[in-house]
Design a protein around this motif. Sequence first.
Motif, PDB file in Angstrom:
ATOM      1  N   THR A  59       0.948  -1.119   0.105  1.00 29.51           N
ATOM      2  CA  THR A  59      -0.078  -0.102  -0.033  1.00 29.51           C
ATOM      3  C   THR A  59       0.843   1.163   0.146  1.00 29.51           C
ATOM      4  OG1 THR A  59      -1.864  -1.258   1.172  1.00 29.51           O
ATOM      5  CG2 THR A  59      -1.935   1.099   1.040  1.00 29.51           C
ATOM      6  N   VAL A  66      -4.310   6.842   1.030  1.00 32.47           N
ATOM      7  CA  VAL A  66      -3.958   5.599   0.238  1.00 32.47           C
ATOM      8  C   VAL A  66      -3.875   6.097  -1.187  1.00 32.47           C
ATOM      9  CG1 VAL A  66      -4.472   3.367  -0.336  1.00 32.47           C
ATOM     10  CG2 VAL A  66      -4.496   4.109   2.006  1.00 32.47           C
ATOM     11  N   LYS A  69      -2.897   0.545  -4.109  1.00 31.00           N
ATOM     12  CA  LYS A  69      -2.777  -0.660  -3.496  1.00 31.00           C
ATOM     13  C   LYS A  69      -2.735  -1.984  -4.304  1.00 31.00           C
ATOM     14  CE  LYS A  69      -5.413  -2.770   0.233  1.00 31.00           C
ATOM     15  NZ  LYS A  69      -6.538  -2.863   1.062  1.00 31.00           N
TER      16      LYS A  69
END
Length: 84
Positions: A59, A66, A69
């Motif tokens: 990640t 984020v 991923k």
Amino acid sequence: MEFIQGKVDLGEISIDLSTSKLSKKLRAIAKHTSALADELEKIDQSTCPECGNALTEDTIHADGEVLDKNVYCTSCNYIENNII
């Protein structure tokens, strides 16, 4: 108020059925059952659908968010990109 006493033996699990504490005991069982189900689901999701081995997750974070991923298998080279 009438209290019912009893005991249920489920093999390895034994529950004292005193009605004064039964609802608290049932809530504790429900809470842990839910947590166990969540953990088992995570295990299933972390297993490679191609070969059944463990998946590795990368990640990428920036500024607390984020960005990307990826999940991949080191055994058979299965990969899922951008699974945010």
